[in-house]
Scaffold this active site. Sequence first.
Site, mmCIF file in Angstrom:
data_model
loop_
_atom_site.group_PDB
_atom_site.id
_atom_site.type_symbol
_atom_site.label_atom_id
_atom_site.label_comp_id
_atom_site.label_asym_id
_atom_site.label_seq_id
_atom_site.Cartn_x
_atom_site.Cartn_y
_atom_site.Cartn_z
ATOM 1 N N LEU A 45 6.951 -12.687 0.472
ATOM 2 C CA LEU A 45 5.587 -12.628 1.010
ATOM 3 C C LEU A 45 4.770 -11.505 0.393
ATOM 4 O O LEU A 45 5.246 -10.383 0.250
ATOM 5 C CB LEU A 45 5.676 -12.432 2.530
ATOM 6 C CG LEU A 45 4.366 -12.285 3.296
ATOM 7 C CD1 LEU A 45 4.419 -13.062 4.607
ATOM 8 C CD2 LEU A 45 4.039 -10.822 3.594
ATOM 9 N N ASN A 47 1.201 -9.388 0.933
ATOM 10 C CA ASN A 47 -0.004 -9.194 1.771
ATOM 11 C C ASN A 47 -0.970 -8.237 1.094
ATOM 12 O O ASN A 47 -1.358 -8.542 -0.051
ATOM 13 C CB ASN A 47 0.301 -8.947 3.246
ATOM 14 C CG ASN A 47 1.189 -7.797 3.597
ATOM 15 O OD1 ASN A 47 2.302 -7.686 3.142
ATOM 16 N ND2 ASN A 47 0.709 -6.923 4.450
ATOM 17 N N ASP A 48 -1.360 -7.165 1.696
ATOM 18 C CA ASP A 48 -2.529 -6.404 1.224
ATOM 19 C C ASP A 48 -2.485 -5.954 -0.243
ATOM 20 O O ASP A 48 -1.441 -5.508 -0.721
ATOM 21 C CB ASP A 48 -2.664 -5.093 2.019
ATOM 22 C CG ASP A 48 -2.478 -5.268 3.497
ATOM 23 O OD1 ASP A 48 -2.346 -6.403 3.949
ATOM 24 O OD2 ASP A 48 -2.456 -4.245 4.192
ATOM 25 N N GLN A 64 1.445 -5.379 -1.163
ATOM 26 C CA GLN A 64 2.519 -5.318 -0.185
ATOM 27 C C GLN A 64 3.445 -6.497 -0.427
ATOM 28 O O GLN A 64 2.995 -7.654 -0.499
ATOM 29 C CB GLN A 64 1.932 -5.424 1.237
ATOM 30 C CG GLN A 64 1.239 -4.174 1.703
ATOM 31 C CD GLN A 64 2.233 -3.111 2.105
ATOM 32 O OE1 GLN A 64 2.832 -3.192 3.153
ATOM 33 N NE2 GLN A 64 2.402 -2.100 1.282
ATOM 34 N N TYR A 107 4.074 1.085 3.477
ATOM 35 C CA TYR A 107 2.909 0.295 3.890
ATOM 36 C C TYR A 107 1.690 0.608 3.016
ATOM 37 O O TYR A 107 1.739 1.423 2.101
ATOM 38 C CB TYR A 107 2.619 0.556 5.370
ATOM 39 C CG TYR A 107 3.463 -0.291 6.308
ATOM 40 C CD1 TYR A 107 4.518 -1.069 5.837
ATOM 41 C CD2 TYR A 107 3.195 -0.328 7.669
ATOM 42 C CE1 TYR A 107 5.277 -1.857 6.700
ATOM 43 C CE2 TYR A 107 3.948 -1.114 8.546
ATOM 44 C CZ TYR A 107 4.987 -1.872 8.054
ATOM 45 O OH TYR A 107 5.725 -2.646 8.914
ATOM 46 N N ASP A 169 -2.814 3.129 6.311
ATOM 47 C CA ASP A 169 -3.627 2.581 5.220
ATOM 48 C C ASP A 169 -4.640 3.590 4.652
ATOM 49 O O ASP A 169 -5.854 3.325 4.641
ATOM 50 C CB ASP A 169 -4.364 1.288 5.657
ATOM 51 C CG ASP A 169 -3.440 0.293 6.347
ATOM 52 O OD1 ASP A 169 -2.226 0.355 6.085
ATOM 53 O OD2 ASP A 169 -3.931 -0.534 7.147
HETATM 54 C C1 FRU Z 1 -2.556 -5.194 7.038
HETATM 55 C C2 FRU Z 1 -1.302 -4.364 7.331
HETATM 56 C C3 FRU Z 1 -1.564 -2.893 7.120
HETATM 57 C C4 FRU Z 1 -0.200 -2.364 6.856
HETATM 58 C C5 FRU Z 1 0.410 -3.477 6.043
HETATM 59 C C6 FRU Z 1 1.888 -3.661 6.228
HETATM 60 O O1 FRU Z 1 -2.266 -6.502 6.700
HETATM 61 O O2 FRU Z 1 -0.839 -4.631 8.651
HETATM 62 O O3 FRU Z 1 -2.239 -2.281 8.212
HETATM 63 O O4 FRU Z 1 -0.212 -1.161 6.154
HETATM 64 O O5 FRU Z 1 -0.252 -4.651 6.417
HETATM 65 O O6 FRU Z 1 2.379 -4.604 5.343
#
Ligand code: FRU
Length: 490
Positions: A45, A47-48, A64, A107, A169
């Site tokens: 997966l 993500n950010d 991420q 993160y 973040d």
């Molecule tokens: C946003 C989030 C961030 C965090 C990260 C973890 O999607 O929840 O706040 O740092 O993803 O993967």
Amino acid sequence: MKKMTRQEKYRYIEQALPGELELLEEKVSKSLWRQSYHIQPPTGLLNDPNGFSYYNGAYHLFYQWFPFGAEHGMKYWFHTTSKDLANWEEVGIGIKPGDVYDSHGAYSGSAVVKDHRLHLMYTGNARDASWVRHTSQCMAVMDEKGSIVKIDKPVIPEIPPGYTDHFRDPKIWEVNGEYFCVIGAQRNNKTGCTVLYQSKDLIDWEFKGEVVTDLDEFGYMWECPDYFEMDGKGILLFSPQGLEPEKERYQNIYQSGYLLGKPLDMETLSFKHQPFQELDKGFDFYAQQTTETPDGRRILVGWMGLPDLEYPTDKEGWAHCLTLPRQISIKDEKVIQRPVPELALLRKEEKNVNIKIDNETKQLEELHGKAYELFCEIKDLKAERVGIEFRANNSEKTVLSYDSVNNEIILDRSLSGQPLEKKNGCIRRCSFKAEELKIHMFVDVSSVEIFINDGEEVFTSRIFPSEDSEAIRFFSQNGSATFRALKWYY
Ligand code: FRU
């Protein structure tokens, strides 16, 4: 689909079972929805976007990453680079979790160049034996050879009083040799906000306080804040969680948007701003981050997905991708987003069509395809509704339309292909009035990004059509319009 146990999710890559990752790679390689020109995870997966920056002659964009499947578990930073914002190369793992302070994930965070090194500031996520979360802000440093070394202690080890452990973040920027960072936070009363820190050396950080906005009660957590100035204005971007839908607004389960205002007052931390506006009107957009190019342009990339939703590729062992880079500007108190001009480097064969459509739907064989850029101008608009059906076959289609009676743009993915989670809905609309339309679409194997009238509105969405859904049709209802389309295969 069977969910992983906590033990399975919170493993390091070295703890993969023999052959596990190879098997997963094979499964992923069979997916029919792998993208052709978007950044996507090799397995697992994404993500950010993280650490988006320009350093040592190239753009660096991390994301991420959870390697073992389409779930949120142990997060790594995966590193990609590009010379031109169009063609990206995978570098591999950037930041590995596994120290005391990031034992349960590295993160999200950001990057800034100092002393010829790229400094990556991120949130260390740790859990104790009782699964209580311990959050700190950490730093890793990349040299010109690309080797990344963590600083051995968090640079912001504690959460200041008044905030819960949802504190993460960091987004850093530099002004005249001083460094600032905003961090997404939750107050003890369970409302979201952002706080500001300042540093001279990126190591010692001073807590300055909370950014004072008009939004005292605006969701329960603000994730991924970002602050920059442009044309004498301040812009605070963030992804608030916990907003209720309001008419056409806040339709996604979590939001992403901005406050545009006077530059942030660094003494009082007062931020005078206009109302919150969403950045994207589509279904899948979250946790955006910006950087500045060497020639001074502000570029934004987002996660083309949302937390807490299932997607059709989950069972194939992978999920999500990043958006294309977008160039930001301000017009009439609004943030405008255009695809970066560098994307033209991806263009191959070009086709064009000029056609009048009169109360009909016309399929244009010469424009069909699965991965392309389409630029379509709709003029002489005398119809009640006009639009484009794309990624279509006999039963599937994704439809973008303009309703000139109710003045709105509508994106309908109810017949796009594999159904998506009902709780996120199938239709997105936004008020829009125009005599002429310019629709700029970037279609990939399982996504679409649509820029309307030079970036005044953007709709970003995943779609999961069948392989043979390649048709494009232009239509008008109750009247006519002319369509002038240019299309490039990617
Ligand atoms: C946003 C989030 C961030 C965090 C990260 C973890 O999607 O929840 O706040 O740092 O993803 O993967």
